[in-house]
Design an enzyme around this catalytic site. Structure first.
Site, PDB file in Angstrom:
ATOM      1  N   PHE A  30      41.067  44.568  51.601  1.00  0.00           N
ATOM      2  CA  PHE A  30      41.367  43.135  51.705  1.00  0.00           C
ATOM      3  C   PHE A  30      42.520  42.775  50.796  1.00  0.00           C
ATOM      4  CE2 PHE A  30      37.937  41.282  54.264  1.00  0.00           C
ATOM      5  CZ  PHE A  30      37.165  42.416  54.435  1.00  0.00           C
ATOM      6  N   TYR A  82      46.920  38.967  46.381  1.00  0.00           N
ATOM      7  CA  TYR A  82      46.574  40.390  46.324  1.00  0.00           C
ATOM      8  C   TYR A  82      47.372  41.245  47.312  1.00  0.00           C
ATOM      9  CZ  TYR A  82      42.837  40.194  42.825  1.00  0.00           C
ATOM     10  OH  TYR A  82      42.129  40.081  41.647  1.00  0.00           O
ATOM     11  N   GLU A 138      28.683  42.782  44.611  1.00  0.00           N
ATOM     12  CA  GLU A 138      28.219  43.990  43.926  1.00  0.00           C
ATOM     13  C   GLU A 138      26.700  43.939  43.678  1.00  0.00           C
ATOM     14  OE1 GLU A 138      30.743  46.323  40.986  1.00  0.00           O
ATOM     15  OE2 GLU A 138      29.503  45.104  39.654  1.00  0.00           O
ATOM     16  N   VAL A 163      41.600  46.649  46.747  1.00  0.00           N
ATOM     17  CA  VAL A 163      43.024  46.915  46.976  1.00  0.00           C
ATOM     18  C   VAL A 163      43.802  47.080  45.665  1.00  0.00           C
ATOM     19  CG1 VAL A 163      43.851  44.501  47.029  1.00  0.00           C
ATOM     20  CG2 VAL A 163      44.959  46.251  48.459  1.00  0.00           C
TER      21      VAL A 163
HETATM   22  C1  5GW Z   1      41.163  36.603  43.112  1.00  0.00           C
HETATM   23  C2  5GW Z   1      40.799  36.051  41.886  1.00  0.00           C
HETATM   24  C3  5GW Z   1      39.693  36.544  41.238  1.00  0.00           C
HETATM   25  C4  5GW Z   1      38.992  37.581  41.817  1.00  0.00           C
HETATM   26  C5  5GW Z   1      39.351  38.130  43.041  1.00  0.00           C
HETATM   27  C6  5GW Z   1      40.446  37.642  43.712  1.00  0.00           C
HETATM   28  C7  5GW Z   1      40.875  38.226  44.980  1.00  0.00           C
HETATM   29  C8  5GW Z   1      40.260  39.393  45.441  1.00  0.00           C
HETATM   30  C9  5GW Z   1      41.928  37.683  45.770  1.00  0.00           C
HETATM   31  O1  5GW Z   1      42.554  36.639  45.469  1.00  0.00           O
HETATM   32  N1  5GW Z   1      42.330  38.314  46.903  1.00  0.00           N
HETATM   33  C10 5GW Z   1      41.707  39.467  47.318  1.00  0.00           C
HETATM   34  O2  5GW Z   1      42.139  40.027  48.338  1.00  0.00           O
HETATM   35  N2  5GW Z   1      40.659  39.978  46.615  1.00  0.00           N
HETATM   36  C11 5GW Z   1      39.998  41.176  47.146  1.00  0.00           C
HETATM   37  O3  5GW Z   1      38.728  41.340  46.537  1.00  0.00           O
HETATM   38  C12 5GW Z   1      40.808  42.414  46.825  1.00  0.00           C
HETATM   39  O4  5GW Z   1      40.641  43.381  47.830  1.00  0.00           O
HETATM   40  C13 5GW Z   1      40.184  42.863  45.528  1.00  0.00           C
HETATM   41  O5  5GW Z   1      40.447  44.221  45.248  1.00  0.00           O
HETATM   42  C14 5GW Z   1      38.728  42.563  45.796  1.00  0.00           C
HETATM   43  C15 5GW Z   1      37.849  42.422  44.540  1.00  0.00           C
HETATM   44  O6  5GW Z   1      38.458  41.616  43.579  1.00  0.00           O
HETATM   45  P1  5GW Z   1      39.002  42.263  42.203  1.00  0.00           P
HETATM   46  O7  5GW Z   1      39.659  43.554  42.516  1.00  0.00           O
HETATM   47  O8  5GW Z   1      39.839  41.264  41.511  1.00  0.00           O
HETATM   48  O9  5GW Z   1      37.646  42.528  41.418  1.00  0.00           O
HETATM   49  P2  5GW Z   1      37.413  43.551  40.182  1.00  0.00           P
HETATM   50  O10 5GW Z   1      35.936  43.501  39.910  1.00  0.00           O
HETATM   51  O11 5GW Z   1      37.856  44.927  40.626  1.00  0.00           O
HETATM   52  O12 5GW Z   1      38.248  43.106  39.014  1.00  0.00           O
END
Ligand code: 5GW
Ligand code: MN
Length: 373
Positions: A124, A129, A306, A215
């Site tokens: 995603f 992102y 999670e 991602v």
């Molecule tokens: C934005 C702000 C805070 C947390 C998540 C997002 C976010 C996550 C976003 O704006 N857009 C998005 O595509 N994501 C998707 O959710 C990405 O694929 C991302 O890898 C996944 C999980 O969020 P992460 O990677 O920020 O979470 P952590 O626990 O790996 O830091």
């Protein structure tokens, strides 16, 4: 008149005796048959109907496709010498935990090539992102399922921001336009619903297995068919050595994601799971429905998707588990047991990418530091 009467009565007597004899022989015939079938039930195998059934199953077995490997040379496995003794390689329910040194990729590649296996990699890239996609796909081209058929499924709300990347033969980049959500928690959690829906509508017709990951990552070593199985989860790099009480499961009884303090095998990472399309459908459907139940009750699990994933794996045990080689964060440095770092977190500029989450990240970081001592 007298002799005639006598003759008639003797004919009747004869007839009665005859009838009696016929009935007697009929009864004894039935009795013998009954006894025989009771004492020798296996005789019914000779029954023509059963025989026909046996023939059908024999012919079905006779026409099974024969899969055979080519001759290969490799080091002999030794029943008295485990390849590694520093890590757990098998769960109590006999699911392998995948570590470097525990498998021979040549044997596995031969097996999966024979089945012409097709793998979907879902990712995603919502809102900002999309910046992670270039490195994610470029490194996947180098290290992910090399030599196998791969479909990248990129879910995004910003089609125009998707980089133009040429992928190798046998691989395909599929961009799927999806809605974005305002709350970052919803962006993360709704992945379950979208993977579920697309599994039903499209993935089931296009691929055999799905690998569903974050991602904000890059591949830095090989990730291949050794991970493929009915359903797999990944050990979270912050909790592989933790005791139950330190796992950050949802603990509130009002949540469907609640795990009692005396249960739980491992703490699985939300950002890396997969399996056959059928199993991933079941997993994502469970997690999405659990989230919707909680939403209706105005409760949201502590670590979002999670927490629901961890609840699913508690009562639907994964058939393989990926070691932290498959999900590492270089902020933790290295470890002796870590022979490879196959998939590592890309450092995020938190303020630029997702400033709203700073507070939560701080509490998570504290939990990680506590674990590391
Ligand atoms: C934005 C702000 C805070 C947390 C998540 C997002 C976010 C996550 C976003 O704006 N857009 C998005 O595509 N994501 C998707 O959710 C990405 O694929 C991302 O890898 C996944 C999980 O969020 P992460 O990677 O920020 O979470 P952590 O626990 O790996 O830091
Ligand atoms: Mn992430």
């Amino acid at each position: 008149m007298q002799p005639e009467k006598n003759e008639k009565s003797s004919t009747r007597k004869c007839f009665c005796v005859l009838i009696y004899l016929v009935l007697l022989s009929l009864a004894s015939f039935c009795w013998i048959n009954l006894k025989r079938s009771r004492w020798h039930p296996q005789l019914t195998i000779c029954d023509p109907q059963t025989k026909a059934q046996t023939d059908v199953s024999v012919s079905r077995l006779e026409h099974l496709p024969i899969a055979s490997l080519e001759s290969m040379l490799y080091e002999k496995p030794n029943a008295l010498k485990p390849p590694r003794t520093d890590v757990l390689m098998l769960t109590p329910w006999l699911a392998p935990i995948i570590w470097e040194g525990g498998f021979n990729i040549d044997i596995l590649n031969a097996q999966f090539h024979q089945r012409n296996v097709h793998v979907g990699l879902t990712v995603f890239a919502i809102k900002k992102y999309t910046v992670f996609l270039q490195i994610f796909i470029e490194t996947a081209e180098k290290f992910f399922m090399v030599g196998h058929k791969v479909n990248y499924y990129v879910f995004t709300d910003r089609i125009k921001d998707i980089p133009n990347i040429t992928v190798a033969e046998g691989r395909q980049l599929v961009v799927l336009e999806v809605p974005s959500y305002q709350r970052w928690q919803d962006v993360s959690m709704r992945r379950m619903e979208m993977i579920r829906d697309h599994s039903q509508q499209r993935f089931i017709n296009e691929v055999d297995y799905l690998v569903c990951v974050d991602v904000d990552m890059k591949f830095s070593d090989y990730v291949g068919v050794e991970i493929l199985t009915d359903v797999f989860g990944t050990l979270h790099p912050g909790f592989y050595g933790s005791s139950r009480e330190h796992f950050t499961f949802e603990r509130r009884k009002q949540s469907t994601a609640c795990i009692p303090p005396d249960e739980g095998d491992f703490y699985y990472a939300g950002g890396y799971f997969g399996g056959t399309v059928e199993e991933v459908f079941k997993l994502t459907n469970f997690c999405h429905n659990a989230m919707m139940t909680d939403k209706a009750n105005h409760i949201e699990a502590i670590w979002h998707d999670e927490s629901y994933l961890n609840k699913y794996f508690l009562y639907h045990k994964p058939t393989k588990i990926l070691s932290p080689e498959y999900l590492w964060d270089n902020n933790f440095g290295g470890r002796d047991f870590l022979k490879k770092r196959r998939f590592v977190a890309v450092p995020k500029n938190h303020n630029a990418i997702r400033n709203r989450r700073a507070l939560n990240d701080y509490s998570r970081l504290r939990a990680k530091l506590k674990f590391l001592g």
